[in-house]
Design an enzyme around this catalytic site. Sequence first.
Site, PDB file in Angstrom:
ATOM      1  N   TYR A   1       0.857  -1.206   0.000  1.00 34.73           N
ATOM      2  CA  TYR A   1       0.000   0.000   0.000  1.00 34.73           C
ATOM      3  C   TYR A   1       0.882   1.242   0.000  1.00 34.73           C
ATOM      4  O   TYR A   1       1.111   1.850   1.046  1.00 34.73           O
ATOM      5  CB  TYR A   1      -0.889   0.030   1.244  1.00 34.73           C
TER       6      TYR A   1
ATOM      7  N   TRP B   1      -3.765   6.219   2.589  1.00 36.36           N
ATOM      8  CA  TRP B   1      -5.125   5.668   2.727  1.00 36.36           C
ATOM      9  C   TRP B   1      -5.840   6.446   3.823  1.00 36.36           C
ATOM     10  O   TRP B   1      -5.233   6.740   4.874  1.00 36.36           O
ATOM     11  CB  TRP B   1      -5.078   4.185   3.115  1.00 36.36           C
TER      12      TRP B   1
ATOM     13  N   GLN C   1     -13.876   5.802   2.748  1.00 37.88           N
ATOM     14  CA  GLN C   1     -13.561   4.780   3.765  1.00 37.88           C
ATOM     15  C   GLN C   1     -14.150   5.210   5.105  1.00 37.88           C
ATOM     16  O   GLN C   1     -14.625   6.338   5.244  1.00 37.88           O
ATOM     17  CB  GLN C   1     -12.029   4.626   3.882  1.00 37.88           C
TER      18      GLN C   1
ATOM     19  N   GLY D   1     -13.920  -0.760   4.427  1.00 31.95           N
ATOM     20  CA  GLY D   1     -12.622  -1.054   5.027  1.00 31.95           C
ATOM     21  C   GLY D   1     -12.496  -2.529   5.373  1.00 31.95           C
ATOM     22  O   GLY D   1     -11.413  -3.001   5.699  1.00 31.95           O
TER      23      GLY D   1
ATOM     24  N   ASP E   1     -12.982  -5.380   3.444  1.00 33.24           N
ATOM     25  CA  ASP E   1     -13.215  -5.677   2.027  1.00 33.24           C
ATOM     26  C   ASP E   1     -13.959  -6.981   1.715  1.00 33.24           C
ATOM     27  O   ASP E   1     -14.868  -6.996   0.909  1.00 33.24           O
ATOM     28  CB  ASP E   1     -11.881  -5.733   1.269  1.00 33.24           C
TER      29      ASP E   1
ATOM     30  N   ARG F   1      -5.825 -13.284   1.253  1.00 34.90           N
ATOM     31  CA  ARG F   1      -6.386 -12.116   0.559  1.00 34.90           C
ATOM     32  C   ARG F   1      -7.767 -12.458  -0.005  1.00 34.90           C
ATOM     33  O   ARG F   1      -8.163 -13.621  -0.062  1.00 34.90           O
ATOM     34  CB  ARG F   1      -5.454 -11.710  -0.600  1.00 34.90           C
TER      35      ARG F   1
ATOM     36  N   GLU G   1      -0.145  -6.636   9.499  1.00 37.25           N
ATOM     37  CA  GLU G   1      -1.406  -6.003   9.089  1.00 37.25           C
ATOM     38  C   GLU G   1      -2.575  -6.593   9.878  1.00 37.25           C
ATOM     39  O   GLU G   1      -3.455  -5.872  10.340  1.00 37.25           O
ATOM     40  CB  GLU G   1      -1.610  -6.226   7.581  1.00 37.25           C
TER      41      GLU G   1
HETATM   42  C1  DGY Z   1      -6.825  -3.102  -0.963  1.00 44.61           C
HETATM   43  O1  DGY Z   1      -6.420  -2.730  -2.062  1.00 44.61           O
HETATM   44  O2  DGY Z   1      -6.636  -4.226  -0.495  1.00 44.61           O
HETATM   45  C2  DGY Z   1      -7.508  -2.136  -0.111  1.00 44.61           C
HETATM   46  O3  DGY Z   1      -8.088  -2.705   0.986  1.00 44.61           O
HETATM   47  C3  DGY Z   1      -8.474  -1.294  -0.885  1.00 44.61           C
HETATM   48  O4  DGY Z   1      -8.496  -0.100  -0.238  1.00 44.61           O
END
Ligand code: DGY
Length: 412
Positions: free
Chosen positions: A18, A22, A90, A150, A152, A185, A381
């Site tokens: 990232y 954000w 977000q 947030g 996802d 993921r 994370e």
């Molecule tokens: C991602 O790309 O995984 C984010 O959570 C999107 O903001």
Amino acid sequence: MRDNSRGGRYTIPSARLYPFQWNWDSCFCALGWAAFDEARAWKELETLFAHQWPGGMVPHIIFHEHHDSYFPGPAVWQVKRDVPTSGITQPPVAASIVRAIYERATDRETAERMARAMIPKLFLNHQWWHGQRDPDGTGLVAVYHPWETGRDNSPEWDAALKTVSKEGIAPYQRRDLDHVQAACRPSHDDYDRYVALVELFRRHDYDQGILYRLTPFKIADAGINFILLRANRDLLRLMDEIKYPDSALRADVAAWIARQEKAAALLWDDGTQSYCSRDLLTGRNIAASTSASFLSFYAGVAKKDEQIRVLERWGGDAEFMVPSLDPADPRFDRKRYWRGPVWVVVNFMIGRGLKEYGCEEQARRVGRDTARLIAEKSFCEYFDPLDGEGLGGNRFSWTAAVWLAWARDYYP
Ligand code: DGY
């Protein structure tokens, strides 16, 4: 935090995975900065809100500089601004963070000046949520994309996301899997539909009036609604504390709070004994008990006895609180992003809320588990709730920020 700081102005969540700013990450980072550098904390928020859209939305990503280690970048969003941004938002934690930093600040003069300057921007943002995302004044605001929540890939979004057609989307290459194992993921099918929604919103130039009518994904997320309710309370309190002169603004915020308090009851689900999200297109609540349910404590609308019973059961099943999904739910997946793992920013909000309700024992458990995860497993994370394994990106800014601002006080 220092390694992830860019130009002394903003903090990226994690290098490569990232590499931009954000929205809610940045707010939590500000809270972390405030523990050792108040000026840097205010700078973080100032940078974020410098990219607020004229209508009040604070975009979820600000693409300050070029990086190709992330998808979808600015070429996909095609938002025409000097510094490109994404076209969605977000969770609105900013007002709560500003209040927290303001109240603890040692440099009172700067805090006074910065908080005063932030109030109209925060107000405009909340007005955007209530005006654009709840134009009928129901008291429940809508999100149009799982990324806006947030959280996802929470199972709450599965059914609604399946209704989003992925026909004809442009070919793309995921970059997240260059950095994190696929098992931790969202799935490819999720991603196709995330992209389909972005392409749809882009075709309509992110016009909120149009999107309200045609988005195929329209959810009142319990998480967002509780965070916004709390943010409104914090904004009102902040206005009082700094004796903000405009009483019309105060009246609007008070009216939003009253409406939200009433509407929260609609999200209660007897079956799961939890606050659930609601699919606004089917009009039905989504039966899934997630960590967002416990944000009711943070929002001041908890059903204390019922929810503590649920929390205690989860605490018996999980070594580390608070899993993002009920460990007894068949969809529970201990390593997959928002389908099981523990997220320390959510713990921070739940822990604060529990304490405010006088649930000392439960607040201590959440605080202690968070501190153990960070101290023993590092600044990851998110974490496996069963064995504490650190997952996702590493050297993660908001995890460090939560340690600095809160969790370290619970470390034995
Ligand atoms: C991602 O790309 O995984 C984010 O959570 C999107 O903001």
